[in-house]
Enzyme design. Structure first.
Site, PDB file in Angstrom:
ATOM      1  N   GLU A   1       8.666  -0.178  -0.155  1.00  0.00           N
ATOM      2  CA  GLU A   1       9.241  -0.195  -1.501  1.00  0.00           C
ATOM      3  C   GLU A   1      10.731  -0.524  -1.438  1.00  0.00           C
ATOM      4  O   GLU A   1      11.502   0.152  -0.766  1.00  0.00           O
ATOM      5  CB  GLU A   1       9.043   1.157  -2.193  1.00  0.00           C
ATOM      6  CG  GLU A   1       9.575   1.175  -3.612  1.00  0.00           C
ATOM      7  CD  GLU A   1       9.249   2.454  -4.364  1.00  0.00           C
ATOM      8  OE1 GLU A   1       9.612   2.535  -5.554  1.00  0.00           O
ATOM      9  OE2 GLU A   1       8.640   3.369  -3.766  1.00  0.00           O
TER      10      GLU A   1
ATOM     11  N   ASP B   1       9.345  -1.758  -7.949  1.00  0.00           N
ATOM     12  CA  ASP B   1       9.545  -0.700  -8.937  1.00  0.00           C
ATOM     13  C   ASP B   1      10.564  -1.198  -9.954  1.00  0.00           C
ATOM     14  O   ASP B   1      11.675  -1.581  -9.591  1.00  0.00           O
ATOM     15  CB  ASP B   1      10.043   0.562  -8.222  1.00  0.00           C
ATOM     16  CG  ASP B   1      10.226   1.756  -9.139  1.00  0.00           C
ATOM     17  OD1 ASP B   1      10.943   1.621 -10.153  1.00  0.00           O
ATOM     18  OD2 ASP B   1       9.695   2.835  -8.835  1.00  0.00           O
ATOM     19  N   THR B   2      10.191  -1.171 -11.217  1.00  0.00           N
ATOM     20  CA  THR B   2      11.056  -1.762 -12.245  1.00  0.00           C
ATOM     21  C   THR B   2      12.395  -1.045 -12.368  1.00  0.00           C
ATOM     22  O   THR B   2      13.413  -1.686 -12.668  1.00  0.00           O
ATOM     23  CB  THR B   2      10.351  -1.778 -13.607  1.00  0.00           C
ATOM     24  OG1 THR B   2       9.968  -0.440 -13.975  1.00  0.00           O
ATOM     25  CG2 THR B   2       9.112  -2.660 -13.561  1.00  0.00           C
TER      26      THR B   2
ATOM     27  N   HIS C   1      14.183   0.322  -9.961  1.00  0.00           N
ATOM     28  CA  HIS C   1      15.053  -0.140  -8.882  1.00  0.00           C
ATOM     29  C   HIS C   1      15.403  -1.625  -9.045  1.00  0.00           C
ATOM     30  O   HIS C   1      16.538  -2.025  -8.789  1.00  0.00           O
ATOM     31  CB  HIS C   1      14.375   0.107  -7.539  1.00  0.00           C
ATOM     32  CG  HIS C   1      14.100   1.546  -7.265  1.00  0.00           C
ATOM     33  ND1 HIS C   1      15.107   2.467  -7.071  1.00  0.00           N
ATOM     34  CD2 HIS C   1      12.933   2.231  -7.173  1.00  0.00           C
ATOM     35  CE1 HIS C   1      14.572   3.663  -6.857  1.00  0.00           C
ATOM     36  NE2 HIS C   1      13.261   3.544  -6.925  1.00  0.00           N
TER      37      HIS C   1
ATOM     38  N   ARG D   1      14.960   5.966 -16.278  1.00  0.00           N
ATOM     39  CA  ARG D   1      13.945   6.786 -15.608  1.00  0.00           C
ATOM     40  C   ARG D   1      12.959   7.421 -16.577  1.00  0.00           C
ATOM     41  O   ARG D   1      12.163   8.279 -16.186  1.00  0.00           O
ATOM     42  CB  ARG D   1      14.557   7.851 -14.691  1.00  0.00           C
ATOM     43  CG  ARG D   1      15.457   7.299 -13.613  1.00  0.00           C
ATOM     44  CD  ARG D   1      15.094   7.744 -12.217  1.00  0.00           C
ATOM     45  NE  ARG D   1      13.992   6.976 -11.647  1.00  0.00           N
ATOM     46  CZ  ARG D   1      13.760   6.903 -10.323  1.00  0.00           C
ATOM     47  NH1 ARG D   1      14.552   7.559  -9.482  1.00  0.00           N
ATOM     48  NH2 ARG D   1      12.736   6.212  -9.865  1.00  0.00           N
TER      49      ARG D   1
ATOM     50  N   GLU E   1       6.239   5.924 -12.915  1.00  0.00           N
ATOM     51  CA  GLU E   1       6.954   6.941 -12.147  1.00  0.00           C
ATOM     52  C   GLU E   1       8.217   7.399 -12.890  1.00  0.00           C
ATOM     53  O   GLU E   1       9.328   7.264 -12.386  1.00  0.00           O
ATOM     54  CB  GLU E   1       7.312   6.367 -10.772  1.00  0.00           C
ATOM     55  CG  GLU E   1       7.698   7.399  -9.748  1.00  0.00           C
ATOM     56  CD  GLU E   1       8.088   6.773  -8.419  1.00  0.00           C
ATOM     57  OE1 GLU E   1       7.688   7.325  -7.385  1.00  0.00           O
ATOM     58  OE2 GLU E   1       8.805   5.751  -8.410  1.00  0.00           O
TER      59      GLU E   1
END
Length: 295
Positions: free
Chosen positions: A151, A184-185, A187, A217, A246
């Site tokens: 990731e 991961d969108t 990040h 987030r 997440e």
């Protein structure tokens, strides 16, 4: 339609919790996948892990796992004792996953979670140590039928792999059918010049899982990310894999400390409120899949 999932710590402030409760909750809300931290597996008996698998199977839920690697087991460490200890630690986690039929591990699993102290003039020494470690770890993943996802995360959570391009370079050095990339969108919003281009660069064959979360987030749709760009790019590459959300929305506990959440991000974050937010999240993503011809 792509399987849609949720991370257990949307609800919980500590990394370990009552997994069966959240297996049942994920199923009741309508998710296909529940993801949780892999480290607690090491504290579970094999019988307990098998019981989680039985519960998940009964509920129609797939279990996936992620981790932020403890710095004491940093497989990119220049200290060989730390590095080799980390290799054994991750190999043991993979073996525990196999007990419960787990097939996907992701996260900051290639270096200690966090950034090095002091100056950092070159990634190469740490990169080389990590690659050396991963070539040992991936052999166990191949034996256990586990896909190991690298990731790319933001600069405040690792110094090693921050972008899709770096993640691709890393997995090419490992050269195994059992290693892939997780994007991961949250990040990507920090590190990529263009989120859609990053998704298209990786492509469907190497993108083994996908995390969604807003710039703040929160749940997708509760911030300013361009979800049409994101789902449009996933459609462009023909991505058929898991999409696991997440969000981290509560201050306090281990999760608030580790993720640096210093205020509640939704009003009155009790279980009932978070359940409602999870239903909103699932509906939002289902609608995006339909809009972009993925359903």
């Amino acid at each position: 339609m792509n399987k849609l999932g949720i991370f257990m710590n949307f609800w919980e402030k500590n990394w370990d919790a009552d997994h069966k409760k959240y297996i049942r909750k994920a199923a009741e809300i309508g998710f296909d996948v529940l993801e949780f931290q892999a480290q607690p597996l090491l504290e579970m008996s094999d019988d307990h892990i098998r019981s989680l698998r039985r519960e998940a199977d009964a509920c129609g839920i797939e279990l996936t796992y992620s981790l932020g690697l403890d710095r004491n087991y940093d497989v990119s460490s220049l200290d060989e004792t730390v590095r080799t200890g980390g290799v054994k630690y991750l190999q043991n986690i993979i073996r525990k996953m196999e007990v419960g039929g787990g097939t996907l591990l992701s996260g900051v699993s290639y270096a200690g979670w966090g950034v090095p102290e002091g100056t950092f003039d070159s990634k190469k020494p740490y990169w080389d140590q990590s690659v050396k470690s991963m070539k040992e770890i991936i052999k166990v993943a191949e034996e256990c039928g586990v896909t190991y996802c690298v990731e790319a995360v933001n600069r405040f959570e690792t110094a090693l792999i921050n972008t899709a391009k770096e993640a691709l370079a890393y997995i090419e050095e490992i050269d195994s059918k059992n290693i892939g990339v997780l994007l991961d969108t949250y990040h990507m919003n920090i590190e990529e010049d263009n989120i859609g281009d990053a998704i298209r660069l990786v492509g469907a064959d190497r993108l083994k899982s996908f995390h969604t979360g807003e710039n703040n987030r929160r749940a997708p749709g509760r911030g300013h990310l361009d979800w049409d760009e994101i789902f449009g790019a996933l459609a462009d590459i023909g991505y058929k894999g898991r999409i696991v959300s997440e969000p981290f929305i509560m201050q306090g506990g281990e999760v608030g400390r580790d993720i640096h959440v210093y205020r509640d991000l939704i009003e009155n974050p009790c279980e009932e409120t978070i359940d409602a937010e999870a239903r909103y999240l699932l509906n939002f993503e289902r609608e995006m899949l339909k809009k972009h011809g993925m359903a």
